[in-house]
Every structure is written in structure tokens, then in C-alpha cells.
Design an enzyme around this catalytic site. Structure first.
Site, short mmCIF file in Angstrom:
data_model
loop_
_atom_site.label_atom_id
_atom_site.label_comp_id
_atom_site.label_asym_id
_atom_site.label_seq_id
_atom_site.Cartn_x
_atom_site.Cartn_y
_atom_site.Cartn_z
N TRP B 163 1.74 -9.63 -0.14
CA TRP B 163 1.25 -8.71 -1.18
C TRP B 163 2.26 -7.60 -1.44
O TRP B 163 2.44 -7.15 -2.57
CB TRP B 163 -0.12 -8.15 -0.82
CG TRP B 163 -1.12 -9.25 -0.63
CD1 TRP B 163 -1.76 -9.61 0.53
CD2 TRP B 163 -1.55 -10.21 -1.63
NE1 TRP B 163 -2.56 -10.71 0.31
CE2 TRP B 163 -2.46 -11.09 -0.99
CE3 TRP B 163 -1.26 -10.39 -2.99
CZ2 TRP B 163 -3.07 -12.15 -1.68
CZ3 TRP B 163 -1.88 -11.44 -3.67
CH2 TRP B 163 -2.77 -12.30 -3.02
N ASP B 164 2.90 -7.15 -0.38
CA ASP B 164 3.96 -6.14 -0.54
C ASP B 164 5.12 -6.70 -1.36
O ASP B 164 5.66 -6.00 -2.22
CB ASP B 164 4.51 -5.74 0.84
CG ASP B 164 3.66 -4.69 1.52
OD1 ASP B 164 3.06 -3.86 0.83
OD2 ASP B 164 3.62 -4.69 2.77
N CYS B 165 5.52 -7.92 -1.06
CA CYS B 165 6.65 -8.51 -1.78
C CYS B 165 6.30 -8.69 -3.26
O CYS B 165 7.13 -8.47 -4.15
CB CYS B 165 7.02 -9.87 -1.19
SG CYS B 165 7.61 -9.78 0.51
#
Lengths: 404, 404
Positions: B163-165
Site C-alpha cells: 500500500w505504501d508503494c
């Protein structure tokens, strides 16, 4: 549709996740995105999940707000039409996104003879020209071997097609960056990206290649623990499972305070002869920390501590299935301005997300359903290719194009 | 650095994965990206993996090619300096990326009084203002419950901070889209994104919300199988595990041909009274298909069939650990133009990825090391804030800024 990209036109030749997601992201920012498909629909036209009638919820999810044209790509006139759509004039047009195997008539070299300032973004499998999908790239770079319960040896693949989602969003950035460059220099270009390279680069960016090369270690499976600091899942009194984070010093202190475990943890620090204020120490001693905290969670249901956790600003969540999340979480419903309930023809009425972006200058746009295959064939031939009505009629009659 | 975004200046106030990745992506496309940090470094300055000396391989990985300035943010003059850096003049400047908790002096309302056409992209936890990290967002939307061996009830979290990426790459798109809008209208704006909404939107985009709402089903764990068609992992004669894909009709036919299983599969189709040309049928009958194929793989090592698989264009890969992947795969080494071996001061020499993009107009840029904390403090105060030398000296003397 309004939106920050209003006026931009992007043509998409795609299937599956990454490039459809890229096109939809641009459409949900206001671009006119035209997806072309062969007459019977692309390779993803019946991709699961499907309804009981076989209509693809997946296709509907990844093509919202686009225009659709269905063309016989085996027919020379069909190929000409696609070329004309991709290379149609307009300062804000001439932008092409694809993950189809482009060869001959649809490669950059050929297309750019029709429009020298074409910007074409291609997502390929790997740099050798081999096919690749999320399900093969992921094992090849090592993530499944590092995923799952500590001590287990069976690889566990992720269910989210993460590399596709990342690559799709990168395709958006690549297109916008190249279009910006074109505006300043007049020059178009071909932008290439491979799914394997996207994964390879992240492996380096996250320090994992360095960990192998410099430290000489291989990362073992760590269960659901947060890597490198403290974060752990706990089973509660009612069987619910929660994830609790002590990544930063502030989160760690907050967690000890709200669970009343500061003294117990101080005793553990004395025993270990090490301060757990250091994130690395929390990681190395995570099993001991979990031993201290586990009984606290095992004797309470989340309902008993949720309010205190929220008040203390603890970073935490519960584990739940997709269905439970959809049923219980207002963030996954029209209570969240991200979602609108809308009717997707042929499928039904359900909560559909728009763009997760909130642009203050334009406000949030509600989501627009996915088109039916070929829904915009006639209007695209008229307003983009600028064909006279009679010719459009002939193309339909000859079966070179199809409507919805 | 050259690159398609040459001339653009972006200021980054960040920690952890998403926004550092966003800034680095822009830097690797040629933008001048300035990351500011407090004097002792941000919350991610010692994030694991670290070297034996405690130097963060993670920080080095996510800050390549940026300029670094270290400033005392608790000091009013320090805050003024950051404001001046963010709001410095220039048509291609006034672009700010952040995931810090911005309040007061660093919020959009205040900053835009200094530069009304500021574009500020903020990544937050959730829409309620609560903190969230990849490790909490993921369980809350349901992926760990759908991950892992069929029949198991234990949730399995992904190891890649997916999700961060995704959110980081979206922040890049949001910034480029808003900058494009500014160029046409003169108007700046605040662009907001939350990690939770990024996950919520993908849950809808992939058809999972529709699956729950329309079909009324919850997706069970499916092991390492490709969802919705055919794709399975097999253990080979030498203990190696491979992933083999039969997602498209072409992949499926190729797989049967190269394994010589077309007749066996035709017999299975007769028995089932159903054609396995249908991807949904392959999914429903995957266990039976696997039963037919498993002995073939169990009696061969990958070395025995790799060449035939490659020649037939089969989509497949082996499972391997991070260390094995780095050791064995030329795609993760400087043999791949994505990588260069470079010296990261304080850490050592190893293969480091540049941008996975290949822009034909600018060519590939080799990666640039991450800065030391504060490495560019002096030059940024001179060339961006345009302070006279004497004043820069006083800021160092008073400990308001720090060099490397």
C-alpha cells in the site's frame, strides 16, 4: 467529467490490471480515456470475479469512466482506425498506454511516423521480452519465501496483485512526465517499463538487495510482525485478532501506557540489559515483548479497549475478511466520500470507489460506471477520427467495428 | 542529473516508504528533490535493514539522488527557513510532498500565504485523521484473511509494503497532474490522499467489493493459486518449487503442449462434461487439473524443462529466497541496465537500482547515492533561500542547521 486533467486524451490498448488501472486513474482525474478492444473483448473481458451471469466485476472495476470502442484488429482497416485514434491531432492528445504485445503496426516506431510527437508508455514482462505476470514476478524476486509463519518453509504468495498496482501507477507518472517534457521540447518519446524491473527496483529501494550484499543475510519469515521494530498481531479474548504497532518511539510509549505495561517492560529492559527505546532492540526482542503483552490482549475483547486505543492515538487495526470489512467498515461505503452507490449496467447497484485523490481546486468527482464493450464506438469514430456518418455506417455493416 | 523532469524542484518532508519513494521517483526522473529533516534525522533515519554499524540500508535505498538539508524544526527561524525552501520562487518550483503531521506553520493554508500557487501533496493515514501504516491498513481491508494455504484460518500479512508503494507512486501522479493544472490555470492546490483510501479504492477496483455486495460471497484462501483461472505452484523432483501460469487460453494450451498433457486434460474434460478452455472452469476445477499435472513436475527438476518452457513461451518462474534471487538472477545485477554498482558512503559498494523507466528521449540515468544527512544544507541555503554567506555561517553556529 471535470478534474485536473480535463482536456487530455489518452488511448489505452490493454488487458488485466496494470494498464487498465493506469487508464482509469487518468480518467478519474478528468482525462478522456479511450480503451480499444477487439470485437469480442480483450483477454480480461471475462476475468474473475464474475457475477452469476458471467459478467466481470473485475472488468467493471478497472475500466470506470473510460470510453470503449470495439474494432476488428485483424482487419487492415481496423488497424488503420486504431492508428488514427492513437495519433489523432490535438495538443493534449497523442498519448498511448499499452501492455499489449506491440509489434509491427502498433509499435512506437510505426505509430510515430503518423504522429512524431507521440508519447507511448509500454508495460512489458521482463527486459528479455519474456511474458511475466504478478504471480511469476513475485516468487522470482523472493517475497513469498519471506512471507508466512515464522519457521515455516512453504512460500506464501500475496493475493493483492501488488506489482501490477505499482506498475500501473508508475505508468501514469511516466505518461505525465513525458507529456510535460513534450510540452517544453515538442518531442514525443517511447517510455518503457517492465513488471520485473518494477519489482527488482523496489527490492533495491527497500534495502533488501543491500541486506543480502552488504550484511550477507537472507531475511527469514517473520509471521505478521512488523519488520525491524515492533508491531505484532494478538488474539483477543473473543477470538478476534488485532494488529498493534510500536514502530516509532511515540507509538511504542503509547502502547505501553494504554496497556499499563510500562513497568513490566522496564523490568524486561533490566533483564535484557538493553533499552527497548531502540527500534532494532524491539525487533530483536520481539518474542519477549510479545510474551509480556499477549496475556493483556488474551483477556480482553477489542470492544473493551478500542475506545482507549483511539483516545491514546494508538496505531492498530483488526483483522477481518473482505466480506466483514465491506459489511462493517464505513470507510468502504458511501459514508466515505470516496464511494458512491451506482448502477453498473448488467451487474447491479453497489458501492463503487472514485479517485482516492482529493484535489482542492476541482473537488471530488463521483465515480462513473465502466462502459459496455463498444458503447462509444460510433461517437469515437465521429469525434476523434472525424469520419462521415456514411463511412461509420459501412464500418458497422462490414463488421469491422461493433457497438454495445 | 538529466531526465525528463529536469528543471523541476520538489521539496519533501517525509519519513518511511511512500513519500520518500515518491520523492526519489521524481529525482530519478531528473527533478531537483530536496528532503528536509530535523537535525538528528527523521523517524526513518535508522530504519531496518541496517548494516552492522547501524547505518540504514532502507534510508539509503529510498533517498537516492535527493539533496538533504538538516534543520531544527522546533526553532522559529528553522521553520521560517523550511517555509522559504518550500515556497521559493520559480515556475517549476513550489511543489511540496509530505506525510508529516502538518499543523499550523506547515499546513497548506499557511504555506500558501507565502506562495499562493503552491502545489502540496499530503499522504495521511485515514480520512478521520487517524494514523495508519501498511501493517494496519492491510488487515483492515481483508487481504491477510484471504492469504495463505487453503483451509487455514490464520491471517497472513504481506511482507512487501504494497500500500505504501502504491500510495507513493500515486503521490507522484497527483503532483504531476496538479502541476500540469497549475501551468494551464495558474492555480495551485492541496492534493490529499490517505493510505486507507488507496487500499479501499483498490478493493473496489479489483471487483472484491462487488464480489461481496453482488455475489454475497467472501473469498476463501486459495494458497498460491492464481485466482479466477489457472496458475499453480508445483514441487519439482529436486525440491525446487515453480509457479506455472495458465491464465489466458494461449498460456493454458502452451502449458498442456509442453508437458504433453493435452490428452489427459481432454479426458478430464470428458469426465467433467465441461471445457477447460473457459478460465472460470479452470478455476473451479483447479484441484483436478493440479492432480493431473503434479506428477509431471514431481518427476523432473526445473533444469530439465526450463529450456523447453522458455522456447514455448510459457509464463512461469521459480520460487527462491531474497538471497538466492540476488545471487542467481542477472536481472538483479548490473547486467541489467537498471542497476549500477555504486558506493553508498558509510555502507559500501553494491548493486543499486536507478529508475525502472526507460525514457527514449533522455536515455537511462545511472542511480545516484543517497545524500548524507545535511550534505546539502549549505548549498540549499545559498542557491534556494539565497542567504548571504555570513548568515549561513551564523545559522550553523547557532545550531539551527547542520551539515553532513
Amino acid at each position: 467529467m471535470m478534474g485536473v486533467l480535463k482536456g487530455m486524451r489518452v488511448v489505452e490498448g490493454s488487458a488485466f490490471v496494470a494498464i487498465p488501472l493506469a487508464g482509469m486513474t487518468l480518467a478519474q482525474m478528468g482525462a478522456d480515456v479511450i480503451r480499444f478492444d477487439r470485437l469480442e473483448g480483450g483477454l480480461d473481458y471475462t476475468r474473475w470475479p464474475v457475477t452469476q451471469d458471467g459478467r466481470s466485476l473485475f472488468w467493471a472495476g478497472l475500466n470506470k469512466g473510460k470510453r470503449s470502442i470495439a474494432i476488428d484488429m485483424k482487419n487492415p482497416r481496423g488497424r488503420e482506425l486504431i492508428t488514427e485514434i492513437i495519433c489523432a491531432p490535438g495538443e493534449d492528445a497523442g498519448l498511448f498506454l499499452t501492455n499489449l504485445r506491440v509489434r509491427g503496426w502498433m509499435d512506437y516506431e510505426t505509430l510515430s511516423t503518423h504522429r512524431p510527437d507521440l508519447v507511448m508508455v509500454s508495460l512489458l514482462g521482463d527486459r528479455h521480452g519474456r511474458p511475466a505476470v504478478d504471480y511469476t514476478v513475485n516468487p522470482s524476486v523472493g517475497f513469498p519465501d519471506a512471507t508466512g509463519p515464522e519457521g515455516s518453509t512453504d512460500p506464501v504468495a500475496h493475493v493483492l496483485p501488488a506489482w501490477d498496482c505499482i506498475a500501473g501507477n508508475m505508468a501514469v507518472s511516466g505518461l505525465l512526465a513525458a507529456e510535460r517534457h513534450r510540452l517544453r521540447t515538442g518531442a514525443g518519446q517511447s517510455v518503457e517499463l517492465t513488471l520485473k524491473d518494477v519489482a527488482a527496483a523496489m527490492l533495491g529501494n527497500l534495502g533488501i538487495i543491500g541486506e543480502v550484499a552488504v550484511n550477507g543475510v537472507d531475511r527469514p519469515k517473520g509471521g505478521n510482525a512488523l519488520y525491524g521494530a515492533y508491531g505484532q498481531d494478538f488474539v483477543c479474548a473473543d477470538g478476534e485478532r488485532v494488529m498493534v504497532i510500536g514502530l516509532t518511539e511515540r507509538q511504542w510509549r503509547g502502547l505501553l501506557k494504554v496497556t499499563g505495561m510500562a513497568d513490566r517492560m522496564a523490568a524486561l529492559e533490566l533483564e535484557l540489559g538493553e533499552s527497548l527505546s531502540d527500534e532494532g532492540a524491539r525487533w530483536r526482542h520481539r518474542a519477549r515483548i510479545t510474551q509480556v503483552l499477549a496475556p493483556w490482549f488474551a483477556s480482553r475483547a477489542p470492544a473493551e479497549f478500542a475506545e482507549a486505543f483511539e483516545a491514546a492515538g494508538i496505531t492498530w487495526s483488526t483483522f477481518r475478511s473482505f466480506a466483514r470489512a465491506v459489511r462493517e467498515d464505513p470507510d468502504l461505503s458511501p459514508e466515505n466520500p470516496l464511494f458512491s452507490e451506482l448502477d453498473q449496467p448488467g451487474i447491479g447497484r453497489y458501492a463503487v470507489p472514485g479517485s482516492p485523490f482529493s484535489f482542492s481546486a476541482e473537488g471530488r468527482e463521483p465515480p462513473v460506471p465502466a462502459p459496455a464493450l463498444g458503447q462509444h464506438t460510433e461517437e469515437i469514430l465521429a469525434d476523434v477520427v472525424r469520419l462521415p456518418e456514411g463511412e461509420i455506417g459501412r464500418l458497422f455493416d462490414e463488421g469491422i467495428v461493433k457497438g454495445a
